[in-house]
Design a protein around this motif. Structure first.
Motif, PDB file in Angstrom:
ATOM      1  N   MET A   1     -12.543   3.337   4.757  1.00 15.32           N
ATOM      2  CA  MET A   1     -11.491   3.591   3.763  1.00 15.32           C
ATOM      3  C   MET A   1     -11.904   4.701   2.796  1.00 15.32           C
ATOM      4  O   MET A   1     -11.083   5.549   2.435  1.00 15.32           O
ATOM      5  CB  MET A   1     -11.165   2.325   2.984  1.00 15.32           C
TER       6      MET A   1
ATOM      7  N   GLU B   1      -9.511   7.743   2.663  1.00 18.68           N
ATOM      8  CA  GLU B   1      -8.672   7.823   1.469  1.00 18.68           C
ATOM      9  C   GLU B   1      -9.245   8.715   0.372  1.00 18.68           C
ATOM     10  O   GLU B   1      -8.532   9.087  -0.554  1.00 18.68           O
ATOM     11  CB  GLU B   1      -8.432   6.421   0.897  1.00 18.68           C
TER      12      GLU B   1
ATOM     13  N   THR C   1      -9.915   6.447  -7.504  1.00 18.73           N
ATOM     14  CA  THR C   1      -9.849   5.100  -6.945  1.00 18.73           C
ATOM     15  C   THR C   1      -9.005   4.184  -7.821  1.00 18.73           C
ATOM     16  O   THR C   1      -8.657   3.081  -7.424  1.00 18.73           O
ATOM     17  CB  THR C   1     -11.271   4.515  -6.807  1.00 18.73           C
TER      18      THR C   1
ATOM     19  N   ARG D   1      -5.698   5.500  -6.011  1.00 16.77           N
ATOM     20  CA  ARG D   1      -5.297   5.182  -4.642  1.00 16.77           C
ATOM     21  C   ARG D   1      -5.400   3.671  -4.445  1.00 16.77           C
ATOM     22  O   ARG D   1      -6.494   3.134  -4.270  1.00 16.77           O
ATOM     23  CB  ARG D   1      -6.166   5.972  -3.675  1.00 16.77           C
ATOM     24  N   ARG D   2      -4.255   3.034  -4.501  1.00 17.60           N
ATOM     25  CA  ARG D   2      -4.169   1.576  -4.568  1.00 17.60           C
ATOM     26  C   ARG D   2      -4.865   0.865  -3.403  1.00 17.60           C
ATOM     27  O   ARG D   2      -5.611  -0.090  -3.613  1.00 17.60           O
ATOM     28  CB  ARG D   2      -2.700   1.175  -4.627  1.00 17.60           C
ATOM     29  N   ALA D   3      -4.605   1.299  -2.178  1.00 20.15           N
ATOM     30  CA  ALA D   3      -5.204   0.638  -1.008  1.00 20.15           C
ATOM     31  C   ALA D   3      -6.725   0.711  -1.076  1.00 20.15           C
ATOM     32  O   ALA D   3      -7.416  -0.270  -0.785  1.00 20.15           O
ATOM     33  CB  ALA D   3      -4.687   1.274   0.273  1.00 20.15           C
ATOM     34  N   LEU D   4      -7.248   1.859  -1.486  1.00 24.23           N
ATOM     35  CA  LEU D   4      -8.690   2.026  -1.617  1.00 24.23           C
ATOM     36  C   LEU D   4      -9.237   1.130  -2.719  1.00 24.23           C
ATOM     37  O   LEU D   4     -10.293   0.509  -2.574  1.00 24.23           O
ATOM     38  CB  LEU D   4      -9.032   3.492  -1.894  1.00 24.23           C
ATOM     39  N   ARG D   5      -8.519   1.037  -3.835  1.00 25.16           N
ATOM     40  CA  ARG D   5      -8.954   0.184  -4.938  1.00 25.16           C
ATOM     41  C   ARG D   5      -9.076  -1.269  -4.487  1.00 25.16           C
ATOM     42  O   ARG D   5     -10.051  -1.950  -4.789  1.00 25.16           O
ATOM     43  CB  ARG D   5      -7.997   0.296  -6.131  1.00 25.16           C
ATOM     44  N   HIS D   6      -8.113  -1.730  -3.713  1.00 26.91           N
ATOM     45  CA  HIS D   6      -8.140  -3.119  -3.237  1.00 26.91           C
ATOM     46  C   HIS D   6      -9.338  -3.366  -2.310  1.00 26.91           C
ATOM     47  O   HIS D   6      -9.983  -4.414  -2.393  1.00 26.91           O
ATOM     48  CB  HIS D   6      -6.825  -3.475  -2.554  1.00 26.91           C
ATOM     49  N   VAL D   7      -9.637  -2.413  -1.464  1.00 26.83           N
ATOM     50  CA  VAL D   7     -10.802  -2.540  -0.583  1.00 26.83           C
ATOM     51  C   VAL D   7     -12.087  -2.523  -1.410  1.00 26.83           C
ATOM     52  O   VAL D   7     -13.022  -3.277  -1.140  1.00 26.83           O
ATOM     53  CB  VAL D   7     -10.806  -1.425   0.489  1.00 26.83           C
TER      54      VAL D   7
ATOM     55  N   GLN E   1     -12.885  -5.866  -2.885  1.00 24.33           N
ATOM     56  CA  GLN E   1     -13.529  -6.744  -1.911  1.00 24.33           C
ATOM     57  C   GLN E   1     -15.007  -6.375  -1.749  1.00 24.33           C
ATOM     58  O   GLN E   1     -15.866  -7.253  -1.694  1.00 24.33           O
ATOM     59  CB  GLN E   1     -12.809  -6.670  -0.557  1.00 24.33           C
TER      60      GLN E   1
END
Length: 180
Positions: free
Chosen positions: A73, A77, A93, A115-121, A124
């Motif tokens: 990611m 990203e 991020t 970058r929302r998707a990257l932040r969520h990863v 985790q």
């Protein structure tokens, strides 16, 4: 799609209709798993086929807390990784604090944008790093002792993780305990 299908299968089980849909659900699950595996293989080949991407992936994977999903990611990203400052990496991020100068949150700071998707990863990855990365574990422990909220701790660890990843990619060096 896979998550949605698994939720649907659980719903069928709760409703007692699992037998009616079992064949379709099983077939869909196998198809989706096959497509996911094919995509993961393509991504792995694309990274392995490019020396620069392969080196970046190797550097990222050396950091405790960053696994194959987070490293992929970050590469996909945030192609700027290693060429920007740590503050810019945190901002891209969406992990940099943003001051609220007006409205009901006046004077408060919160994370926003990026970058929302990257932040969520990265959240985790931060959960893993807070337990398995020695320097980030001690950082998280200090925040816990200061009675910070769990969300604040994980956000801070995620930001530090992105900053470390950016610095290591910039220097093209792998993680060592002394790097932290």
């Amino acid at each position: 799609m896979r998550k949605r299908l698994l939720a649907q299968i659980r719903a069928h089980q709760k409703l007692g209709t699992a037998a009616m849909f079992e064949e379709v659900d099983t077939d869909l699950k196998h198809r989706i798993n096959s497509l996911v595996k094919e995509l993961e293989d393509r991504i792995a080949r694309a990274i392995a086929g490019d020396d620069r991407l392969s080196e970046t992936a190797s550097v990222l994977r050396s950091i405790p807390g960053i696994g194959p999903v987070a490293s992929t990611m970050l590469i996909a990203e945030m192609p700027e990784i290693g060429t920007i400052t740590g503050e810019e990496a945190a901002a891209l991020t969406g992990l940099a604090p943003v001051a609220h100068d007006s409205g009901t949150l006046r004077g408060k700071r919160a994370i926003a944008g990026g970058r929302r998707a990257l932040r969520h990863v990265m959240f985790q990855a931060a959960l893993v790093a807070a337990h398995h990365n020695p320097s980030l574990r001690s950082f998280a422990d200090r925040l816990r002792k200061a009675e910070k909220l769990h969300k604040v701790i994980i956000t801070a660890v995620a930001r530090k993780l992105v900053t470390i990843a950016n610095a290591l990619c910039k220097n093209r060096q792998k993680w060592t305990a002394a790097t932290a």
